[in-house]
Design an enzyme around this catalytic site. Structure first.
Site, PDB file in Angstrom:
ATOM      1  NE  ARG A  55      -2.746  -9.265  -3.815  1.00  0.00           N
ATOM      2  CZ  ARG A  55      -3.918  -8.621  -3.841  1.00  0.00           C
ATOM      3  NH1 ARG A  55      -4.036  -7.471  -3.245  1.00  0.00           N
ATOM      4  NH2 ARG A  55      -4.968  -9.134  -4.464  1.00  0.00           N
ATOM      5  CB  THR A  56       1.455 -11.909  -9.131  1.00  0.00           C
ATOM      6  OG1 THR A  56       0.997 -12.570  -7.962  1.00  0.00           O
ATOM      7  CG2 THR A  56       2.645 -12.666  -9.695  1.00  0.00           C
ATOM      8  CE  LYS A  84      -5.599 -11.657 -34.911  1.00  0.00           C
ATOM      9  NZ  LYS A  84      -4.422 -11.220 -35.661  1.00  0.00           N
ATOM     10  NE  ARG A 105      -1.494 -15.291 -11.544  1.00  0.00           N
ATOM     11  CZ  ARG A 105      -1.751 -14.643 -10.414  1.00  0.00           C
ATOM     12  NH1 ARG A 105      -2.853 -13.915 -10.312  1.00  0.00           N
ATOM     13  NH2 ARG A 105      -0.919 -14.705  -9.403  1.00  0.00           N
ATOM     14  CG  HIS A 133       1.558 -18.013  -7.014  1.00  0.00           C
ATOM     15  ND1 HIS A 133       2.594 -17.277  -7.563  1.00  0.00           N
ATOM     16  CD2 HIS A 133       0.551 -17.135  -6.798  1.00  0.00           C
ATOM     17  CE1 HIS A 133       2.213 -16.008  -7.662  1.00  0.00           C
ATOM     18  NE2 HIS A 133       0.972 -15.896  -7.210  1.00  0.00           N
TER      19      HIS A 133
END
Ligand code: ASP
Length: 270
Positions: A55-56, A84, A105, A133
């Site tokens: 969703r986000t 890396k 995120r 959030h």
């Protein structure tokens, strides 16, 4: 003006009200006018997701496209230089050379703050481990207000993984700022207090939480007729699908509001 959104505390009450008003404009605009269609023309959003999301990430992506902007998506760490050994701050500085806004995120609490410390472009925290959030909170507050016409003077019960659930952390911070809070705690799902809002969350297994719970027909019978049931999703077993058609179920509305609210937020970076 650049403003990072790391914590819900970065927004004033007035900022949040303005975002709400703009959501109303956006909804009308999407329905009738399309005036916002080119608002973010030539702006590029980096959507950096080091933890899974449906969703986000999709709503930010769609929001930017609907405003006429472009999106760079990094959601497969294996194909970025993180594999890396590049650290977060170097990645952020790099993406700052190619874009205008970063949605991030990440797995660790505090990552969004450390990204903001080096970033020359705005960082929007889309969830930092078990931290916060804030954009979920904006859409949650909007959904509560949509149903009750207010955020204050309501009884809100959080059910689920309160310790590791970042959506609960941000939402409770926001509520605390807006009103005086009296709270009590229970471990007995069979004695849910009568509430206006039941905000359910899943058990955050990826953060080491265990156990499970489920809403039953008996629990639902005890809930007031005019309450609402929210969930940030994804759900596991906590809300069975037979509840989805109940008018008190608002989690699909939350998803829709997520798009409008993220459009509203992006417009403040115009
Ligand atoms: N989607 C929400 C989050 O990213 C809720 C969850 O994952 O349980 O925090």
């Amino acid at each position: 003006m650049m403003k990072h959104l790391v914590s819900i505390d970065d927004l004033t009450e007035e900022d949040i009200e303005n975002l709400f008003y703009r959501v109303e404009d956006i909804k009308n605009d999407l329905r009738y006018f399309s005036n916002f269609r080119y608002s973010m023309n030539s702006k590029i959003l980096s959507n950096i997701f080091y933890e899974s999301s449906t969703r986000t990430s999709s709503s930010f992506h769609t929001a930017m496209l609907k405003l006429g902007g472009e999106v760079l998506s990094i959601n497969e760490i294996n194909y970025s230089s993180v594999s890396k050994g590049e650290d977060l701050q170097d990645t952020i500085r790099t993406m700052g050379c190619y874009s205008d806004i970063i949605v991030l995120r990440s797995q660790n609490e505090g990552d969004a703050k450390s990204a903001a410390e080096v970033s020359e472009i705005p960082i929007i925290n889309a969830g930092d481990g078990k931290g916060e959030h804030p954009t979920q909170t904006l859409l949650d507050l909007y959904t509560i207000n949509e149903n009750f016409g207010r955020i204050k003077d309501l009884t809100i019960t959080f059910v689920g993984d309160i310790v590791n659930g970042r959506t609960v952390h941000s939402l409770s911070k926001a509520l605390e700022k807006k009103c005086e809070i009296n709270y009590c705690e229970t471990y007995d799902i069979d004695n849910l207090p009568k509430s206006d809002v039941y905000y359910l969350t899943r058990v955050q297994k990826e953060r080491g939480s265990t156990g499970s719970y489920q809403l039953t027909k008996e629990h639902v019978k005890e809930m007031p007729d005019n309450c609402i049931v929210m969930h940030p999703f994804p759900r596991n077993e906590e809300i069975p699908k037979w509840f989805d058609d109940d008018p008190r179920a608002k989690y699909f509305d939350q998803m829709k509001n997520g798009l409008y609210m993220r459009m509203s937020l992006l417009l403040s970076y115009k």
